[in-house]
Design a protein around this motif. Sequence first.
Motif, short mmCIF file in Angstrom:
data_model
loop_
_atom_site.label_atom_id
_atom_site.label_comp_id
_atom_site.label_asym_id
_atom_site.label_seq_id
_atom_site.Cartn_x
_atom_site.Cartn_y
_atom_site.Cartn_z
N LEU A 109 5.81 -0.56 1.01
CA LEU A 109 5.32 0.55 0.68
C LEU A 109 5.54 1.09 -0.66
CD1 LEU A 109 4.14 3.44 1.80
CD2 LEU A 109 6.83 4.19 2.39
N VAL A 110 4.29 1.30 -1.29
CA VAL A 110 4.45 1.98 -2.72
C VAL A 110 4.83 3.50 -2.58
CG1 VAL A 110 3.26 2.16 -4.80
CG2 VAL A 110 2.79 0.11 -3.49
N GLY A 148 0.73 -1.32 0.03
CA GLY A 148 -0.08 -0.06 0.20
C GLY A 148 0.89 1.25 -0.20
N ASP A 149 0.18 2.35 -0.20
CA ASP A 149 0.98 3.66 -0.43
C ASP A 149 1.00 4.54 0.84
OD1 ASP A 149 -1.70 4.00 -0.92
OD2 ASP A 149 -1.11 5.98 -1.61
N VAL A 171 10.48 -0.58 0.07
CA VAL A 171 9.91 0.50 -0.65
C VAL A 171 10.16 0.01 -2.18
CG1 VAL A 171 9.73 2.64 -1.30
CG2 VAL A 171 10.25 2.20 1.00
N ILE A 172 8.81 0.05 -2.82
CA ILE A 172 8.71 -0.13 -4.24
C ILE A 172 8.20 1.21 -4.87
CG2 ILE A 172 8.76 -2.53 -4.23
CD1 ILE A 172 5.76 -2.37 -4.90
N HIS A 173 8.57 1.66 -6.11
CA HIS A 173 8.20 2.61 -7.03
C HIS A 173 7.14 2.29 -7.76
CE1 HIS A 173 12.42 3.65 -5.53
NE2 HIS A 173 11.65 4.49 -4.84
N ARG A 174 7.04 1.20 -8.11
CA ARG A 174 6.11 0.50 -9.14
C ARG A 174 5.63 -0.86 -8.73
NH1 ARG A 174 5.96 2.07 -14.68
NH2 ARG A 174 5.77 0.03 -15.24
N LEU A 175 4.46 -1.27 -8.99
CA LEU A 175 4.18 -2.40 -8.63
C LEU A 175 4.78 -3.69 -9.24
CD1 LEU A 175 0.17 -2.14 -8.53
CD2 LEU A 175 1.77 -2.09 -6.70
N ASP A 176 5.48 -3.26 -10.57
CA ASP A 176 6.21 -4.62 -10.91
C ASP A 176 7.50 -4.79 -10.35
OD1 ASP A 176 7.33 -2.11 -12.15
OD2 ASP A 176 6.77 -2.57 -14.22
#
Length: 236
Positions: A207-208, A188-189, A222-227
């Motif tokens: 965390l998005v 989630g963001d 932490v990711i910046h895109r779902l892929d």
Amino acid sequence: MSHPIQAILFDGVGTLFRPRGSVGEVYHAVAAQHRPDLTPEELEAAFREELATAEPMAFPGLSPEHLKAMELQWWYDRVYRIFARFDILLDFETYRDQIYEAFRGPAWVPYPETRDTLVQLRERGLTVAVLSNFDSRLPEVLDHLGLTPLVDHAVYASPHGVAKPDPRLFAIALERCGVGPEAAVHVGDELGDDVSGARAAGIRPVLVDRDRRRLSTVELPVIHRLDELLPLLERL
């Protein structure tokens, strides 16, 4: 990792999909008829402030008809309070309905990588659920976006009487997925609703951060895109 991941829980708005245009722009389309000096940014800020202080949209034990009526009143109250800040209450009953209807299925778009990410998760045999503080329009939104076949369960707060970050809503999603917290990841963001809520439920959070404001750590991936989630799962 002692417990293999079996289920991925996703937040909805800001994680899987976003408004088509900003919330402030939708409100501005109505407000400009009465206050052309207001900007979408001012209305967006007022919306976020109102949402942050509002009571959760959670109404346990109601019939579907009564539940929808309570959801509608909850949103009417938010719109009223936002427009009252700017002294825009003329014809309120007309434009409150316009705003509510503006956020049905066609108002939303998935992020570019959402569909492929969900497809790949399902191909890996993982259970996919959406866990959201949205209302009973959520299934309609998922269906409009073509995501329904890629989601095993959709859990939203309003009929359960609790909302994120309350760990009880996470527990409901886990029960639907048939897994324990140690076998799930929540994506989630929001630091509060998503990260803190997942941790309180014993679930690993991701965390998005689409604005790239935070660095990934062992404690909080932490990711910046779902892929980016797919390779991350190999390391959790």
